[in-house]
Design a protein around this motif. Sequence first.
Motif, PDB file in Angstrom:
ATOM      1  N   UNK A  20       0.847  -1.186   0.000  1.00  0.00           N
ATOM      2  CA  UNK A  20       0.000   0.000   0.000  1.00  0.00           C
ATOM      3  C   UNK A  20       0.884   1.239   0.000  1.00  0.00           C
ATOM      4  N   UNK A  21       0.273   2.389  -0.183  1.00  0.00           N
ATOM      5  CA  UNK A  21       1.022   3.641  -0.203  1.00  0.00           C
ATOM      6  C   UNK A  21       1.760   3.853   1.102  1.00  0.00           C
ATOM      7  N   UNK A  22       2.811   4.652   1.018  1.00  0.00           N
ATOM      8  CA  UNK A  22       3.502   4.996   2.254  1.00  0.00           C
ATOM      9  C   UNK A  22       2.706   6.083   2.958  1.00  0.00           C
ATOM     10  N   UNK A  23       2.729   6.027   4.283  1.00  0.00           N
ATOM     11  CA  UNK A  23       1.959   6.950   5.101  1.00  0.00           C
ATOM     12  C   UNK A  23       2.898   7.949   5.748  1.00  0.00           C
ATOM     13  N   UNK A  24       2.613   9.208   5.634  1.00  0.00           N
ATOM     14  CA  UNK A  24       3.325  10.328   6.231  1.00  0.00           C
ATOM     15  C   UNK A  24       4.772  10.138   6.641  1.00  0.00           C
ATOM     16  N   UNK A  25       5.029   9.382   7.679  1.00  0.00           N
ATOM     17  CA  UNK A  25       6.373   9.296   8.245  1.00  0.00           C
ATOM     18  C   UNK A  25       7.218   8.187   7.606  1.00  0.00           C
ATOM     19  N   UNK A  27       6.323   4.952   7.075  1.00  0.00           N
ATOM     20  CA  UNK A  27       6.014   3.575   7.446  1.00  0.00           C
ATOM     21  C   UNK A  27       4.992   3.007   6.470  1.00  0.00           C
ATOM     22  N   UNK A  28       5.102   1.733   6.235  1.00  0.00           N
ATOM     23  CA  UNK A  28       4.153   1.081   5.343  1.00  0.00           C
ATOM     24  C   UNK A  28       2.878   0.760   6.104  1.00  0.00           C
ATOM     25  N   UNK A  29       1.756   0.985   5.432  1.00  0.00           N
ATOM     26  CA  UNK A  29       0.476   0.644   6.040  1.00  0.00           C
ATOM     27  C   UNK A  29      -0.290  -0.247   5.067  1.00  0.00           C
ATOM     28  N   UNK A  30      -1.128  -1.059   5.620  1.00  0.00           N
ATOM     29  CA  UNK A  30      -1.937  -1.941   4.782  1.00  0.00           C
ATOM     30  C   UNK A  30      -3.330  -1.341   4.650  1.00  0.00           C
ATOM     31  N   UNK A  31      -3.893  -1.547   3.528  1.00  0.00           N
ATOM     32  CA  UNK A  31      -5.250  -1.086   3.295  1.00  0.00           C
ATOM     33  C   UNK A  31      -6.084  -2.228   2.750  1.00  0.00           C
ATOM     34  N   UNK A  32      -7.386  -2.078   2.890  1.00  0.00           N
ATOM     35  CA  UNK A  32      -8.287  -3.064   2.298  1.00  0.00           C
ATOM     36  C   UNK A  32      -9.241  -2.320   1.380  1.00  0.00           C
ATOM     37  N   UNK A  33      -9.649  -2.981   0.354  1.00  0.00           N
ATOM     38  CA  UNK A  33     -10.575  -2.368  -0.599  1.00  0.00           C
ATOM     39  C   UNK A  33     -11.938  -2.978  -0.369  1.00  0.00           C
ATOM     40  N   UNK A  34     -12.888  -2.105  -0.075  1.00  0.00           N
ATOM     41  CA  UNK A  34     -14.281  -2.529   0.102  1.00  0.00           C
ATOM     42  C   UNK A  34     -15.125  -1.711  -0.858  1.00  0.00           C
ATOM     43  N   UNK A  35     -15.634  -2.372  -1.867  1.00  0.00           N
ATOM     44  CA  UNK A  35     -16.384  -1.658  -2.898  1.00  0.00           C
ATOM     45  C   UNK A  35     -15.432  -0.755  -3.662  1.00  0.00           C
TER      46      UNK A  35
END
Length: 195
Positions: A20-25, A27-35
């Motif tokens: 997933x995209x990198x977040x601000x600082x 760190x890698x974050x995971x995202x989920x796609x709903x619809x």
Amino acid sequence: MKKRFIILLVLIFLSGLIWAQQFGNGTLVRGTIEGNDTLIRVQISDIWIYPERKFKNKKQQQNYSRYVAKVKKVYPLAVEARILLNKYEPQYYALESKRDRKKLMKNLEKELLDKHKEELKKWSISDGKILLKLINRETNRSAYSIIENFRGEFSAVFWQGIARLFKNNLKDGYDPENEDRMLEEVVRKIESGYY
């Protein structure tokens, strides 16, 4: 056609390696796609919310204000105690001879007394009680066990006797849920910058 198929296979293979995209600082974050939405999940630190204190009378408000002032005065020393314990404990246990350990403790004691002696002379008994509670909070150990580990059982018993003369107990623990609830609230407010 083969060329498109190979490119498609390479893209499918590489898509499994993409995060997933990198977040601000950074760190890698995971995202989920709903619809059609992408939901990002990030762990944030705890947020403590305390209700506004209501006082029955002016005297109760003044007592609370004095208590907050005492905690603000004493808290930096408890933090310093934690830092020094974390710094010197490995050094202490790395030394093999009792003589070297005793010398290390004497030097540390002298350094602390030179730094804080004049300030400590002005303290009240209640300031000392608050300091003992906060040292327990910061180090997860009672003052008695710290003295016993570094100065010996005889010294710990001696200082416990002195503390008992002033209606204190070096073996007291820290209970943020019940007995020390107000102290915990004040400390958290100091740490968050509210006080």
